[in-house]
Design a protein around this motif. Structure first.
Motif, short mmCIF file in Angstrom:
data_model
loop_
_atom_site.label_atom_id
_atom_site.label_comp_id
_atom_site.label_asym_id
_atom_site.label_seq_id
_atom_site.Cartn_x
_atom_site.Cartn_y
_atom_site.Cartn_z
N LEU A 78 -1.95 9.95 5.47
CA LEU A 78 -2.04 9.67 7.04
C LEU A 78 -2.41 10.55 7.75
N THR A 79 -3.25 12.19 6.94
CA THR A 79 -3.28 13.49 7.18
C THR A 79 -4.75 13.80 7.81
N THR A 80 -5.81 12.18 7.78
CA THR A 80 -6.67 12.25 8.28
C THR A 80 -7.07 12.37 9.28
N ASP A 81 -6.72 10.88 9.82
CA ASP A 81 -7.32 10.69 11.28
C ASP A 81 -7.51 11.42 11.95
N GLN A 113 5.75 9.36 11.68
CA GLN A 113 6.29 8.71 12.43
C GLN A 113 4.92 7.40 13.44
N LYS A 114 4.89 7.65 14.21
CA LYS A 114 3.99 6.88 14.81
C LYS A 114 3.44 5.98 13.93
N GLN A 115 2.51 6.27 12.97
CA GLN A 115 1.13 5.93 12.15
C GLN A 115 2.10 5.06 11.10
N VAL A 116 3.55 5.65 10.25
CA VAL A 116 4.13 4.41 9.82
C VAL A 116 4.18 3.66 10.37
N GLU A 117 4.92 3.40 11.70
CA GLU A 117 5.67 2.31 12.49
C GLU A 117 4.13 1.75 12.83
N ALA A 118 2.95 2.22 12.60
CA ALA A 118 1.74 1.40 12.90
C ALA A 118 0.89 0.14 12.10
N LEU A 119 0.95 0.99 10.77
CA LEU A 119 0.79 0.94 9.74
C LEU A 119 1.56 0.11 8.45
N GLY A 120 2.27 0.68 8.28
CA GLY A 120 3.52 -0.04 7.67
C GLY A 120 4.03 -1.30 7.59
N ARG A 121 4.96 -1.31 6.52
CA ARG A 121 4.81 -3.39 5.95
C ARG A 121 6.05 -3.54 4.59
N THR A 122 6.97 -4.06 5.21
CA THR A 122 7.84 -4.10 3.93
C THR A 122 6.50 -4.56 2.96
N LYS A 132 0.90 -1.17 -0.13
CA LYS A 132 0.31 0.22 0.33
C LYS A 132 1.15 1.40 -0.18
N LEU A 133 0.13 2.31 -0.20
CA LEU A 133 1.65 3.74 0.06
C LEU A 133 -0.01 4.43 1.34
N LEU A 134 1.74 5.02 1.16
CA LEU A 134 0.93 5.43 2.74
C LEU A 134 1.63 7.26 2.69
N LEU A 135 1.35 8.50 2.43
CA LEU A 135 0.90 9.46 1.81
C LEU A 135 0.54 10.22 3.10
N PHE A 136 1.38 11.30 2.97
CA PHE A 136 1.83 12.18 4.34
C PHE A 136 2.12 13.72 3.93
N GLY A 137 2.09 15.11 4.63
CA GLY A 137 2.67 16.17 4.07
C GLY A 137 1.86 17.13 5.09
N ASN A 138 2.15 18.81 5.34
CA ASN A 138 1.28 19.58 6.11
C ASN A 138 0.76 20.51 5.00
N ALA A 144 -1.59 15.50 -0.89
CA ALA A 144 -1.53 13.59 0.32
C ALA A 144 -3.06 13.03 -0.14
N GLN A 145 -3.45 13.35 0.65
CA GLN A 145 -5.57 12.97 0.92
C GLN A 145 -6.13 13.41 -1.14
N HIS A 146 -5.25 14.78 -2.02
CA HIS A 146 -5.69 14.09 -3.44
C HIS A 146 -5.31 12.86 -4.25
#
Length: 196
Positions: A79-82, A100-109, A43-49, A56-58
């Motif tokens: 990762l900007t929506t919750d 960072q914590k969302q990547v750690e929780a949701l990310g996988r190799t 999956k793709l994990l997208l984020f920014g400010n 990222a949401q778009h």
């Protein structure tokens, strides 16, 4: 005011043209990497400010729903929506750790972390990309002229401008091209021709 409008248009077009032409091979490499990720159950994990959060949401929506083709949904998560997750991390730890914590929780190799920062130095984007690297997750960065995001990005899209608006406009152009290439590669004629 007419001259301001035309000057803004010219600056936007020039920035987009320079950046896209400089990244033709990078766009192809990124589309290939995303294809491998999504066909391999990643999956793709997208984020920014700020504006990059909206970008990222778009882009996540373009992958999940569709870009141009009628096809199955693709796994992408902004990762900007919750707001509950973001505000709890910001309150209990620090705003720098919201991604960072969302990547750690949701990310996988096999996943891809896609960080967007016009300066390339946003602490929460940088920390999330560092976390992805530690976990063996591939990284794609979108920046202005570089910054700390540069060495953390397996694939990097830089924009040749110091103007935030021009950078964000170009990020969307690059990301739309990337969506189109990925969609065509996965569901169109490109895959057949490349493998044939």
């Amino acid at each position: 005011m007419r001259e301001m409008i035309l000057a803004s248009l010219r600056a936007s077009l020039e920035t987009k043209e320079r950046s896209v032409l400089a990244h033709v091979d990078t766009l192809i490499a990124a589309a290939e990497r995303i294809d491998r990720c999504l066909t391999g159950d990643g999956k793709l994990l997208l984020f920014g400010n700020g504006g990059s959060a909206a970008d990222a949401q778009h882009i996540a929506a373009e992958f999940v729903n569709r870009f141009r083709k009628e096809r199955r949904p693709l796994a992408a998560l902004a990762l900007t929506t919750d707001t509950s997750v973001i505000t709890s991390i910001g309150n209990d730890y620090h705003f720098d750790r919201i991604f960072q914590k969302q990547v750690e929780a949701l990310g996988r190799t096999g996943d891809i972390a896609m960080g967007m920062s016009t300066s390339g130095n946003s602490p929460n984007v940088v920390l999330a990309m560092e976390q992805a690297r530690e976990m063996g997750i591939a990284t794609i960065g979108f920046t202005g002229r570089g910054g700390k995001l540069t060495p953390l990005s397996d694939i990097l899209f830089t924009v040749f401008s110091d103007v935030t608006a021009r950078i964000q406009e170009t990020h969307i152009t690059l990301a739309h091209i990337l969506c189109e290439l990925t969609e065509e590669r996965m569901f169109g004629e490109v895959r057949g021709k490349a493998e044939g």
